[in-house]
Design an enzyme around this catalytic site. Sequence first.
Site, short mmCIF file in Angstrom:
data_model
loop_
_atom_site.label_atom_id
_atom_site.label_comp_id
_atom_site.label_asym_id
_atom_site.label_seq_id
_atom_site.Cartn_x
_atom_site.Cartn_y
_atom_site.Cartn_z
N ARG A 10 29.63 -7.60 8.50
CA ARG A 10 30.59 -8.62 8.83
C ARG A 10 30.38 -8.99 10.29
O ARG A 10 30.08 -8.13 11.12
CB ARG A 10 32.04 -8.12 8.63
CG ARG A 10 32.48 -8.04 7.16
CD ARG A 10 32.67 -9.41 6.56
NE ARG A 10 33.15 -9.38 5.19
CZ ARG A 10 32.37 -9.40 4.11
NH1 ARG A 10 31.06 -9.40 4.26
NH2 ARG A 10 32.89 -9.40 2.90
N GLU A 50 33.30 -18.03 10.27
CA GLU A 50 32.47 -18.73 9.28
C GLU A 50 33.29 -19.82 8.64
O GLU A 50 34.43 -19.56 8.23
CB GLU A 50 32.00 -17.74 8.20
CG GLU A 50 31.06 -16.67 8.71
CD GLU A 50 30.73 -15.61 7.66
OE1 GLU A 50 31.00 -15.85 6.46
OE2 GLU A 50 30.23 -14.54 8.03
N HIS A 71 25.91 -16.92 5.31
CA HIS A 71 26.52 -15.89 4.46
C HIS A 71 26.17 -16.11 3.00
O HIS A 71 27.02 -16.01 2.11
CB HIS A 71 28.05 -15.89 4.63
CG HIS A 71 28.68 -14.58 4.20
ND1 HIS A 71 29.93 -14.18 4.59
CD2 HIS A 71 28.24 -13.60 3.39
CE1 HIS A 71 30.22 -13.01 4.05
NE2 HIS A 71 29.21 -12.64 3.31
#
Lengths: 429, 415
Positions: free
Chosen positions: B327, B356, B375
């Site tokens: 993360r 994000e 991601h």
Amino acid sequence: MSMILSRALGRHYAGDLSKLTTLAVANSRSSRLRHSGRKKVELASLSSSRSISGSSEMQKKAWDTQADEYKFWNREESRSGQAQMVLDMSPDSIQKEARILCLSAADDAANKPLLDKLPFGSRLLHVGSQSTDFPDELIDESPNVLFVSPSCPHARLILPLVLAKFPTIEWIHVRSAGIDFLESDELPYVGKKGIIMTNAKGQFSSSLAEYVMMACSYFAKDIPRLLKNKDSKIWDEFEIQELRGRTMGIVGYGDIGRAAAKLASVFGMKIIALRRNPEKSEFDPVCDEVLGTGRLSLQKLMSVSDYVVCSAPSTVETRGMVNADAFKASKKNQVFINLGRGPVVDEDALVEALQNGTLRGAALDVFATEPLPTDHALWDLDQVLISPHNMDRTATFMHEATEFFVNENLPRFMLGHSLLNPVDVSLGY
Amino acid sequence: MHMNIPSCYSFAIASLAPLLAPLRLRSAATAFRSVSYHPAPAGSIRTSVCVGNSLISNKSPTSLRMMSYWNRETSQPTSKFEGPITKEARILALCDPSDAYNKPLYDGPLPEGSKLLAVGSSLADFDQESIIVQDPNVIFVSHPKARGPLVELLNKFPSVEWVHTRSAGVDFIASDGLFSSPVQLTNAKGMFSSTLAEYCMMACAYFAKDLPRLMRQKNDVKWEQYPVLEIRGSTLGVVGFGDIGRASAKLAKAYGMKVLGLKRSIPESFSDPYCDEMYDMSGLLELVKKSDYILISTPLTEQTRGLISKEVLKHCKKTAVIINVGRGPIIDEEALIEALANGDIKGAGLDVMTVEPLPKDSQLWKLDNVLLSPHNMDMTLSFMRESTEFFIDENLPRFVRGIDLLNPVDKSAGY
């Protein structure tokens, strides 16, 4: 002589002689290489301390030098320094001196091991890049070893001249894996004269295997799209592909092909391999299927592979082998990777297949003409990853190739033992 | 080997398990005991161990906990669940109703004994009066903004015993309300590991073979040979040696890398063929000093937030490459940007970022030595659907038969 050798080797291959004989029978050419995958391990782990004794007949049978494991070198798997160890332990087991000529560019830095570290019993007589560079006086010294580097310009023309000048040469070692740079009409006479040729097979395989997996991921994770989005600051969550479960087809399943297959299989890919002697890979644990040569085999491989790796050498048989017919059979969205030699692929057919969408993309480290001409269509195709024949070019790779000659084959030559990596000049590899 | 206990013995051990609670035994029982955070309701009978949960032996022999976890590559799908159904599963889905990946849940069919009561993305979407009389006992969560709504649902429907998330990370729903509630929490650990391992090796090769240089040279139609680095012989430091870390280590070993690992707590006599040296949290600096490639694959918890600090980055090799698949907030992003811009480390492969989507003004977009991905390096065509299917095919049948659920989350640890 053979007693010394056997006692010397006995310390490392100590074990039950009868076991070795059994292995030898199993390994003879006429029968399947059933234990081939395990053989090296078995020899290394034989724990009985009874040393080998016996006649040299037994020696020859026990160690079948025709079996692939003994003929060829793999940088990651082969145990190094064995022959040198024998020499160190008993210098009087030297059968003959090595008097070496080196054919290379004058400033070739990778010759360093030749200049610095030759084993006792060998001498470097001269380095030159043309026949005239070698003084005539050297003929009297009867040089018997020729070390050839691809750095020597026009080597294919010069080699026959050097051999004619020095008829005492019995062994040519080529520093690279490919010997196509020596191809000429005169080259077959090398074999006919009884000169042995060896090369650097197995020296570069793991670097190239890393390149293969990078090339596959380059397309599976769509690196070009990632880079484009980064340039434009676009956050675009697109779907990517896994390599796991996909099929890799390897055209020319030699040392490089096998190194790539080993990595790919850990990724969970299926492997289908194509080679001239498919029976040699019958029990290869890494291959799911092994095919022989022939038009239908190649078509079959092309039709089932998501990623095709071309790692075949360039020989009379393989030239232009991957042609328009082969691409017609390509599986949808196939990626083509060439790291063998450019001429194995029909480059025009490749460009056509890329332009009309038959292929999803290509990763090419080798080309028919190198450097790749600036007006070549490949430069403009977005879906092609071009590298300047450098994907095996680690900082030390050429040094290591010279060291292989110095540390492995030179001692074997001096001991009168079989040399590693023999080249079949008539086949071209 | 502990792993190969025949199922009849497992049955015996499993049924004795409640009695063995206080003892740490090296047996299959320990595996189930130590990870069952929701004590079996009095009177329920654990009738058998799922035979389908036998994992193949290339797992670490000492990682008995792994028997309770799902690994997409090595776990066998359970073909038959043994034992009678002892309760019904009445499911609320805290999800986006238009999320196509949840189709197997919305459209069914669901396994015997389970039914979907309602789908909604917040409390307001659920008709509380009609639902509360149906006694929902399971919540399936996939909505990204589920943190607050989940706690509200738990408060409104105290009959809920089990919450399952479709993702591996639970940081998106972490809250005091959730962690202090008695519900059992399970997740999608092990669903995405091999794809992320592939990305890890790709990121290593991206820098080792200098892919940016290849792209530049192609753009300039320039043929220039340059030396490449081998991955073989280099060192991969895996910070967070969980499922993703281990899958990456497996590939790294095949490449001939040396692998150093870091775990929060190392079990006694830990040994793993894919890890050459294992460190605990106190060894982070040492691991970082020795690594050429550093993979960040921890979950985001209070302990790991900001773990890769400016101080840690100072200890990296100048040639180090940092790869983050955990993360974003695990790394101090400002410090990372500074280190990259100054050349204090060679480069970074980032699939996750602190914010994000990455804001347009972030310097990460412009740094040449950064491989950025949105991601999506585990986003295969099938991945989220497979995760939903895992809930339906593996954990729901276990729940209705009172069998221990797979992939339990340790709420106190946060992962």
